[in-house]
Design an enzyme around this catalytic site. Structure first.
Site, mmCIF file in Angstrom:
data_model
loop_
_atom_site.group_PDB
_atom_site.id
_atom_site.type_symbol
_atom_site.label_atom_id
_atom_site.label_comp_id
_atom_site.label_asym_id
_atom_site.label_seq_id
_atom_site.Cartn_x
_atom_site.Cartn_y
_atom_site.Cartn_z
ATOM 1 N N LYS A 158 0.838 -1.201 0.000
ATOM 2 C CA LYS A 158 0.000 0.000 0.000
ATOM 3 C C LYS A 158 0.870 1.248 0.000
ATOM 4 O O LYS A 158 1.982 1.232 0.512
ATOM 5 C CB LYS A 158 -0.884 0.023 1.258
ATOM 6 C CG LYS A 158 -1.848 -1.148 1.389
ATOM 7 C CD LYS A 158 -2.679 -1.017 2.664
ATOM 8 C CE LYS A 158 -3.693 -2.146 2.758
ATOM 9 N NZ LYS A 158 -4.523 -2.032 3.983
ATOM 10 N N GLU A 200 1.656 -5.375 4.106
ATOM 11 C CA GLU A 200 0.859 -6.052 5.128
ATOM 12 C C GLU A 200 0.502 -7.441 4.644
ATOM 13 O O GLU A 200 0.432 -7.682 3.443
ATOM 14 C CB GLU A 200 -0.466 -5.299 5.386
ATOM 15 C CG GLU A 200 -0.344 -4.002 6.134
ATOM 16 C CD GLU A 200 -1.680 -3.286 6.299
ATOM 17 O OE1 GLU A 200 -1.708 -2.295 7.031
ATOM 18 O OE2 GLU A 200 -2.679 -3.701 5.672
ATOM 19 N N LYS A 201 0.250 -8.327 5.573
ATOM 20 C CA LYS A 201 -0.352 -9.614 5.238
ATOM 21 C C LYS A 201 -1.687 -9.301 4.577
ATOM 22 O O LYS A 201 -2.413 -8.416 5.037
ATOM 23 C CB LYS A 201 -0.584 -10.409 6.539
ATOM 24 C CG LYS A 201 -1.424 -11.649 6.363
ATOM 25 C CD LYS A 201 -0.580 -12.896 6.493
ATOM 26 C CE LYS A 201 -1.356 -14.118 6.045
ATOM 27 N NZ LYS A 201 -0.501 -15.087 5.352
ATOM 28 N N TYR A 202 -2.015 -9.987 3.473
ATOM 29 C CA TYR A 202 -3.295 -9.739 2.811
ATOM 30 C C TYR A 202 -4.380 -10.569 3.472
ATOM 31 O O TYR A 202 -4.311 -11.799 3.485
ATOM 32 C CB TYR A 202 -3.190 -10.078 1.322
ATOM 33 C CG TYR A 202 -4.464 -9.793 0.556
ATOM 34 C CD1 TYR A 202 -4.941 -8.489 0.448
ATOM 35 C CD2 TYR A 202 -5.185 -10.809 -0.054
ATOM 36 C CE1 TYR A 202 -6.110 -8.212 -0.244
ATOM 37 C CE2 TYR A 202 -6.359 -10.542 -0.754
ATOM 38 C CZ TYR A 202 -6.808 -9.236 -0.841
ATOM 39 O OH TYR A 202 -7.966 -8.965 -1.531
ATOM 40 N N ILE A 203 -5.340 -9.909 4.071
ATOM 41 C CA ILE A 203 -6.480 -10.591 4.702
ATOM 42 C C ILE A 203 -7.469 -10.897 3.576
ATOM 43 O O ILE A 203 -7.982 -9.974 2.932
ATOM 44 C CB ILE A 203 -7.156 -9.701 5.778
ATOM 45 C CG1 ILE A 203 -6.128 -9.101 6.747
ATOM 46 C CG2 ILE A 203 -8.249 -10.468 6.509
ATOM 47 C CD1 ILE A 203 -5.471 -10.072 7.688
ATOM 48 N N LYS A 237 -18.741 2.511 -1.125
ATOM 49 C CA LYS A 237 -19.719 1.804 -0.306
ATOM 50 C C LYS A 237 -21.110 1.962 -0.909
ATOM 51 O O LYS A 237 -21.436 3.008 -1.461
ATOM 52 C CB LYS A 237 -19.698 2.378 1.116
ATOM 53 C CG LYS A 237 -18.373 2.104 1.825
ATOM 54 C CD LYS A 237 -18.190 2.956 3.056
ATOM 55 C CE LYS A 237 -16.791 2.730 3.639
ATOM 56 N NZ LYS A 237 -16.434 3.768 4.627
ATOM 57 N N ASN A 290 -10.030 7.845 9.294
ATOM 58 C CA ASN A 290 -10.545 8.918 8.449
ATOM 59 C C ASN A 290 -10.803 10.122 9.332
ATOM 60 O O ASN A 290 -11.546 10.029 10.309
ATOM 61 C CB ASN A 290 -11.833 8.491 7.749
ATOM 62 C CG ASN A 290 -11.565 7.349 6.784
ATOM 63 O OD1 ASN A 290 -10.558 7.328 6.097
ATOM 64 N ND2 ASN A 290 -12.453 6.382 6.764
ATOM 65 N N ARG A 292 -12.495 12.853 9.132
ATOM 66 C CA ARG A 292 -13.624 13.685 8.706
ATOM 67 C C ARG A 292 -14.934 13.057 9.170
ATOM 68 O O ARG A 292 -14.943 11.907 9.608
ATOM 69 C CB ARG A 292 -13.639 13.751 7.175
ATOM 70 C CG ARG A 292 -13.809 12.340 6.578
ATOM 71 C CD ARG A 292 -14.044 12.319 5.089
ATOM 72 N NE ARG A 292 -14.439 10.989 4.637
ATOM 73 C CZ ARG A 292 -13.627 9.995 4.350
ATOM 74 N NH1 ARG A 292 -12.304 10.154 4.484
ATOM 75 N NH2 ARG A 292 -14.078 8.823 3.957
#
Ligand code: MV4
Length: 446
Positions: A158, A200-203, A237, A290, A292
């Protein structure tokens, strides 16, 4: 409390902030672009100033124009809403330098938490679980390979300056990791002028669960429970709900306390959302904060009965929160469907146009947050979200029934919307049985 504030945003969130202002006795000023002339929130605000052409760069992202509007109207504070300048630390700094309160966190908190590598290190110090991965940013490809072999594939790379799904690359072996390392670095540099990356480990197929928090300047920090936002398409979302339907009271308590620890560790003030991934074993891992108010905040408002926008204004104006955590109760189930002007048969392409028929749903437990009305025009310049339909009922199955009824009642013609897709999801067996994760749309809806 402030006597007058400026709203540096548009659409439903501008209207949502005006409503909070009215109830607090605060005068509101909205800024708008030429494309938004004739909008409902311009009518309902106490004052309105046109700040430029349709293009966001020349209007809603135009810092000099917004600051000028704030000075001319003599406001004490600016609410940035979400998107646009909401997470721009530079903008918050300029507001403060001009003697205008930025209704949000201090610029330093925004910078700290905007750097996902710094945020990870901060969260580790607070003893909150993070996804196993790199310490600080990755130095070179060899470090990435060594680490990936230690924690095991798959892994994800990332961008430190990324977030919200931008600039991520998954790798399943050494060869693909070398490729991912190079592309991620190049993309991060191109997108954020910062090539720092981490691993990161990919979940695999997690649920996305986030906790709503509000903190005042004295450090009183409260949570408003969690929202499950697993139903999303390409990091947008579509449906959010509270509570998360797959965790018990013990895990919920741990999760919400973890979120409070993160916010306290950052000495944060105002509203924040702490995001976690939930794996199939119900283990949660911090991913990002986040800084905000978020689109889906009404879901938390409905289940707790607290007005989060009012609280933002109260803490920004220096009032301390009198409420205690034990006074914040979670009641029933709330679900939100995002209604976007998109053609779901054409790969969710924007579907702007004039609205000829607009009939809102209503009745028991139904809330609609929208700035639109019959004869309003949906322009192609901004985000395609045109309404949020929120229901609040005693149980999940009642909430689903009411939501389906409300979706069928909603009439928006002739533009295409995501109403049909939301109905389809809410009728899906997997959704009813709580078997969805972040890959649901891709696998079952398309
Ligand atoms: C992950 C992940 C799996 N493992 N990190 C996407 C958005 C950004 N906030 C983080 N994201 C993910 N991070 C690890 N270590 C899977 C995702 C992810 C995702 C997360 C939340 C909601 C939807 C998602 C869709 C695809 C991938």
């Amino acid at each position: 409390m402030f006597s007058k504030i400026l709203i540096a945003n548009r659409g439903e969130i501008a209207l949502r902030i005006i409503r909070a202002c009215k109830e607090l006795g605060v005068e509101s000023v909205v800024v708008y672009s030429e494309a938004d002339r004739g909008s409902s929130y311009i009518e309902l605000a106490d004052e309105a100033i046109c700040i430029g052409p349709a293009s966001p760069a020349q209007s809603y992202l135009n810092i000099p124009a917004i600051i000028s509007a704030a000075e001319v109207t003599d406001v004490e504070a600016i609410h940035p809403g979400y998107g646009f300048l909401a997470e721009n630390a530079h903008f918050a700094e300029i507001c403060n330098d001009c003697g205008i309160t930025f209704i949000g966190p201090r610029p330093e908190s925004m910078k700290l938490l905007g750097d996902k590598v710094a945020a990870r290190e901060l969260v580790k110090k607070a003893h909150v679980p993070v996804v196993p991965g790199s310490e600080g940013k990755l130095k070179d490809e060899e470090e990435a390979i060594k680490l990936a072999n230690k924690i095991g594939y798959p892994v994800i790379i990332k961008a430190a300056a990324g977030g919200g799904g931008r600039g991520m690359r998954v790798a399943h072996n050494d060869i693909s990791l070398r490729g991912a390392f190079a592309t991620a670095k190049t993309e991060a540099h191109a997108a954020f002028k910062d090539d720092a990356i981490y691993l990161e480990k990919y979940i695999v197929d997690p649920r996305h669960v986030e906790v709503q928090v509000v903190a005042d300047k004295a450090g009183n920090t409260l949570h408003f429970y969690e929202r499950d936002c697993s139903i999303q398409r390409r990091h947008q979302k579509l449906i959010e709900e509270s509570p998360c339907p797959v965790i018990d009271e013990r895990i919920r308590e741990e999760l919400c306390r973890a979120a409070i620890k993160v916010v306290k560790q950052a000495k944060y003030e105002n509203a924040a959302t702490v995001e976690f991934l939930l794996d199939k074993g119900k283990n949660f891992y911090f991913i990002e904060v986040n800084t905000r108010i978020q689109v889906e905040h009404p879901v938390s408002e409905m289940v707790t009965g607290h007005d989060l926008i009012k609280m933002q204004l109260q803490v920004a104006s220096g009032q301390n929160i009198k409420l205690k955590q034990r006074d914040i109760k979670h009641k029933g189930v709330a679900i939100e469907c995002r209604i976007n002007a998109e053609d779901t048969d054409r790969n969710f392409a924007p579907s702007p146009g004039k609205i000829k028929k607009f009939l809102l749903p209503g009745g028991m437990g139904v809330r609609v947050d929208t700035h639109l009305f019959q004869d309003a025009v949906v322009t192609p310049y901004y985000d395609s979200m045109i309404a949020k339909l929120i229901v609040h009922r005693p149980t999940r199955s009642e909430a689903i029934t009411t939501m389906k009824r409300a979706l069928r009642e909603f009439r928006i013609e002739p533009i295409k919307t995501t109403i049909g897709v939301c109905e389809k999801i809410l009728s899906h067996n997997m959704y009813l049985q709580n078997k969805v994760d972040t890959s649901f749309i891709e696998q079952h809806i398309g």
